[in-house]
Write a protein that holds these residues in place. Sequence first.
Motif, PDB file in Angstrom:
ATOM      1  N   PRO A 297      -4.630   0.570  -4.709  1.00 13.90           N
ATOM      2  CA  PRO A 297      -5.837  -0.185  -5.062  1.00 13.90           C
ATOM      3  C   PRO A 297      -7.265   0.452  -4.400  1.00 13.90           C
ATOM      4  O   PRO A 297      -8.025   0.596  -5.235  1.00 13.90           O
ATOM      5  CB  PRO A 297      -5.729  -1.506  -4.157  1.00 13.90           C
TER       6      PRO A 297
ATOM      7  N   LYS B 230     -13.797  -6.703  -5.959  1.00 12.46           N
ATOM      8  CA  LYS B 230     -15.080  -6.465  -6.136  1.00 12.46           C
ATOM      9  C   LYS B 230     -15.829  -6.304  -4.946  1.00 12.46           C
ATOM     10  O   LYS B 230     -16.684  -5.298  -4.878  1.00 12.46           O
ATOM     11  CB  LYS B 230     -15.406  -7.924  -7.017  1.00 12.46           C
TER      12      LYS B 230
ATOM     13  N   ASN C  93      -9.634  -5.134 -12.247  1.00 15.41           N
ATOM     14  CA  ASN C  93      -8.271  -5.541 -12.684  1.00 15.41           C
ATOM     15  C   ASN C  93      -8.336  -7.044 -13.020  1.00 15.41           C
ATOM     16  O   ASN C  93      -9.337  -7.862 -12.797  1.00 15.41           O
ATOM     17  CB  ASN C  93      -7.332  -5.346 -11.537  1.00 15.41           C
TER      18      ASN C  93
ATOM     19  N   THR D 262     -19.281 -11.909  -2.032  1.00 13.84           N
ATOM     20  CA  THR D 262     -18.288 -12.769  -1.111  1.00 13.84           C
ATOM     21  C   THR D 262     -19.006 -12.618   0.297  1.00 13.84           C
ATOM     22  O   THR D 262     -18.857 -13.463   0.912  1.00 13.84           O
ATOM     23  CB  THR D 262     -17.095 -12.397  -1.165  1.00 13.84           C
TER      24      THR D 262
ATOM     25  N   ALA E 168      -7.917   3.546  -6.329  1.00 13.91           N
ATOM     26  CA  ALA E 168      -8.547   2.939  -7.630  1.00 13.91           C
ATOM     27  C   ALA E 168     -10.194   2.632  -7.143  1.00 13.91           C
ATOM     28  O   ALA E 168     -11.038   2.947  -7.998  1.00 13.91           O
ATOM     29  CB  ALA E 168      -7.848   1.783  -8.311  1.00 13.91           C
ATOM     30  N   ASN E 169     -10.261   2.027  -6.033  1.00 13.60           N
ATOM     31  CA  ASN E 169     -11.703   1.364  -5.538  1.00 13.60           C
ATOM     32  C   ASN E 169     -12.431   2.803  -5.466  1.00 13.60           C
ATOM     33  O   ASN E 169     -13.776   2.888  -5.846  1.00 13.60           O
ATOM     34  CB  ASN E 169     -11.804   0.741  -4.422  1.00 13.60           C
TER      35      ASN E 169
ATOM     36  N   PHE F  63      -7.580  -9.352   2.770  1.00 14.15           N
ATOM     37  CA  PHE F  63      -8.149 -10.439   2.110  1.00 14.15           C
ATOM     38  C   PHE F  63      -7.202 -10.952   0.813  1.00 14.15           C
ATOM     39  O   PHE F  63      -7.728 -11.529  -0.192  1.00 14.15           O
ATOM     40  CB  PHE F  63      -9.454 -10.252   1.534  1.00 14.15           C
ATOM     41  N   SER F  64      -5.845 -10.456   0.846  1.00 14.86           N
ATOM     42  CA  SER F  64      -4.916 -10.736  -0.370  1.00 14.86           C
ATOM     43  C   SER F  64      -4.772 -12.260  -0.320  1.00 14.86           C
ATOM     44  O   SER F  64      -3.946 -12.854   0.607  1.00 14.86           O
ATOM     45  CB  SER F  64      -3.698  -9.860  -0.006  1.00 14.86           C
ATOM     46  N   HIS F  65      -5.460 -13.012  -1.506  1.00 12.73           N
ATOM     47  CA  HIS F  65      -5.294 -14.254  -1.625  1.00 12.73           C
ATOM     48  C   HIS F  65      -4.729 -14.508  -3.146  1.00 12.73           C
ATOM     49  O   HIS F  65      -4.814 -15.613  -3.671  1.00 12.73           O
ATOM     50  CB  HIS F  65      -6.350 -15.097  -1.564  1.00 12.73           C
TER      51      HIS F  65
ATOM     52  N   LYS G 110       0.711  -5.942  -3.655  1.00 17.22           N
ATOM     53  CA  LYS G 110       0.398  -4.459  -3.522  1.00 17.22           C
ATOM     54  C   LYS G 110      -0.042  -4.169  -1.863  1.00 17.22           C
ATOM     55  O   LYS G 110       0.384  -2.899  -1.416  1.00 17.22           O
ATOM     56  CB  LYS G 110      -1.032  -4.139  -4.097  1.00 17.22           C
ATOM     57  N   THR G 111      -0.364  -4.997  -1.115  1.00 11.34           N
ATOM     58  CA  THR G 111      -0.612  -5.017   0.248  1.00 11.34           C
ATOM     59  C   THR G 111       0.587  -4.793   1.079  1.00 11.34           C
ATOM     60  O   THR G 111       0.685  -3.692   1.707  1.00 11.34           O
ATOM     61  CB  THR G 111      -1.451  -6.105   0.701  1.00 11.34           C
TER      62      THR G 111
ATOM     63  N   SER H  25     -14.452  -4.873  -2.251  1.00 12.69           N
ATOM     64  CA  SER H  25     -14.260  -3.736  -1.651  1.00 12.69           C
ATOM     65  C   SER H  25     -15.121  -2.528  -2.395  1.00 12.69           C
ATOM     66  O   SER H  25     -15.976  -1.666  -1.938  1.00 12.69           O
ATOM     67  CB  SER H  25     -13.114  -3.237  -2.038  1.00 12.69           C
TER      68      SER H  25
ATOM     69  N   GLY I 262     -13.678  -8.381 -12.083  1.00 17.96           N
ATOM     70  CA  GLY I 262     -12.253  -8.295 -11.929  1.00 17.96           C
ATOM     71  C   GLY I 262     -11.851  -9.262 -10.771  1.00 17.96           C
ATOM     72  O   GLY I 262     -12.398  -9.654  -9.977  1.00 17.96           O
ATOM     73  N   THR I 263     -10.439  -9.500 -10.818  1.00 21.67           N
ATOM     74  CA  THR I 263      -9.902 -10.195 -10.016  1.00 21.67           C
ATOM     75  C   THR I 263      -9.892  -9.908  -8.376  1.00 21.67           C
ATOM     76  O   THR I 263     -10.268 -10.593  -7.432  1.00 21.67           O
ATOM     77  CB  THR I 263      -8.301 -10.698 -10.386  1.00 21.67           C
TER      78      THR I 263
ATOM     79  N   THR J  18     -19.313 -16.093  -4.590  1.00 24.77           N
ATOM     80  CA  THR J  18     -19.261 -14.782  -4.732  1.00 24.77           C
ATOM     81  C   THR J  18     -20.633 -14.370  -5.328  1.00 24.77           C
ATOM     82  O   THR J  18     -21.174 -13.487  -4.840  1.00 24.77           O
ATOM     83  CB  THR J  18     -18.079 -14.401  -5.485  1.00 24.77           C
TER      84      THR J  18
END
Length: 542
Positions: free
Chosen positions: A333, A144, A235, A167, A336-337, A383-385, A392-393, A146, A140-141, A187
């Motif tokens: 998120p 992973k 996702n 990662t 979901a995780n 880590f939102s990149h 979402k963050t 998390s 997923g984008t 990763t």
Amino acid sequence: MVTPAEGTEGAPGAEEVVPPRPRRAAGLSAGDLARLLDAEVVGPVTEEALQGATLDSRSVRPGDLYCALPGARTHGARFAGQAAEAGALAALTDPVGAQECVRAGLTALVLDDPRTATAAAAAEVYGRPAQQLTTIGVTGTNGKTSVTTMLQRALLELAVPVGMIGTSGTEYHDGDGRDVRIGTVRTTPEAPDVQGILARMLEDDVAVCAMEVSSHAMVLHRADEILFDVACFTNLSQDHLDFHPTMEDYFRAKASLFAPEHARRGVVCVDDEWGARLAGEARIPVTTFTTDPRREADVVVEQVEASGFGSDFTVRMPGGERHRLSSQIPGMPYVANTVAVMLLLAAIGHDGEHVRETVSRAGVVPGRMELVAEHPVRGVVDFSHTEDALAKTLATLRAVPGTRRLIAVIGAGGDRDRGKRPHMGAVAADLADVVIITDDNPRSEDPASIREQVRAGIDGSTTADVHVVAGRENAIDLACELADVGDTILLAGKGAEKGQTIGDTVLPFDDRVQLRRRLAGSDAAPAARGADSPTPRDDEGL
Ligand SMILES: CC(=O)N[C@H]1[C@@H](OP(=O)(O)OP(=O)(O)OC[C@H]2O[C@@H](n3ccc(=O)[nH]c3=O)[C@H](O)[C@@H]2O)O[C@H](CO)[C@@H](O)[C@@H]1O[C@H](C)C(=O)N[C@@H](C)C(=O)N[C@H](CCC(=O)O)C(=O)O
Ligand SMILES: Nc1ncnc2c1ncn2[C@@H]1O[C@H](COP(=O)(O)OP(=O)(O)OP(=O)(O)O)[C@@H](O)[C@H]1O
Ligand SMILES: N[C@H](CCC[C@H](N)C(=O)O)C(=O)O
């Protein structure tokens, strides 16, 4: 014992990246291996047993199989001499590379497409370790690391010996009672490294390995020869379009994990259209879940309530029964995780109230929505990149009770998808009150040009206060100067990374350390400044 969330800060930028290998290999000779792979043998053959495998000449150890593969920039056969000098016995290569390998003194095992056979070759050399482990592959984008980290924490609490590959590196508890934590540059490591790591984990009595599977890994056959007991899709949103020509190609790469040759069964989040499509197209049985009550899925999240810096929520199971769970990280998120972790554990036989309680306690992931300070200013490192993760963050932080202004420090990595940069700028300006655009890992690119590409996504009519600042530590200084009581500072993009890559150099840098120091008002900037950054701060404005 060091838990995954501990002991991860402040180490130097260059972490150890030599992947672990087993102490003993399977004892195959190059001739045996050629027969198993149906490869043509060119050059002299000895009965000596192969000790390991690698596709990088710089990592060859005595007795190795050197996989001399054609690459995008060069051909691995060019480095056959270096591999032979380091003690390689044989090379797996293509017809183009065969003679160069033989000239270097290596037995050449020749196949038309050696990359597709690299995982199989390494698996044979190491005794096919994946077959003896329970394996979980997460793709997923976003999410992973998390999900695999939360799996690791939950399994540790359930007293199951677990290893993790992703990662944040390779982690497992070795047979001598030590916690092994080895950094990585990727990763998903290269196929020979993956096989070597799995073999070492097996020697050290690891029972379950949770592994991140990137789209690059699927295309480059890094995760072949692992039949995952269960695969997970989190996702899909824009990223890596430097490597994949289209989103469709990116999706296809991820979706290829959900096939009988790669996984026995799947857990798929259908919150986005890509997940819904994957669930329909997967060639293995899948359990679907959603956090969106408007969508159809086997498992549905209901009644989400904020609880401190986290959430409590209910899951409705396929039979209609309901369970209450918690996430220790705020936002959908992580709901979901948490559900993904619960379903993955159930798929490998860990179910019931005790497991769900454990999962509810497993959700602290280094550098993911990590709270480094609370009063008078909240400091968060994430880590939102990607655009999606950033959106979402920021939405999550906005919803945290008591939040006043949101100050977002953002940037984009060099030598990675350029198309996402303006979208990241745009979403930050839409959702934050103050946006400070700065450097992530510039790598070989001009940092000023990357900053400009991020800024270019911001409409002139934005109501956000936008700054462009060279040097990440300067941007952090500015964020702290601008912050007032009740404000939240988000440092986005680098999460738990311990270095900043500028050109070929990795300078020690940890967002968490930098932000905590500044918000604590101690040990101000000079000592912490990297050599790369201009001083005083150069605020380029909008
Ligand atoms: C786009 C991509 O993934 N490229 C990978 C690819 O590079 P390449 O085909 O260009 O290889 P090359 O440089 O032409 O070299 C050819 C061969 O010579 C070998 N070589 C080269 C030089 C030398 O001195 N000795 C030597 O043996 C190389 O190991 C290679 O096998 O094959 C190389 C090894 O075979 C990889 O190291 C390289 O990963 C690069 C470094 C990389 O950074 N990839 C990143 C983008 C990546 O994989 N990212 C994903 C993203 C995860 C996510 O966010 O979802 C990941 O899994 O990390
Ligand atoms: N399930 C999710 N859905 C959307 N965004 C998420 C999800 N989980 C985490 N994120 C966001 O994405 C960021 C990256 O998360 P994480 O490191 O788990 O992803 P990843 O897939 O491992 O990324 P990478 O491939 O770059 O290693 C987090 O910091 C968070 O902002
Ligand atoms: N796995 C991601 C990590 C990106 C992290 C960000 N800090 C960057 O350097 O771009 C990638 O390789 O694209």
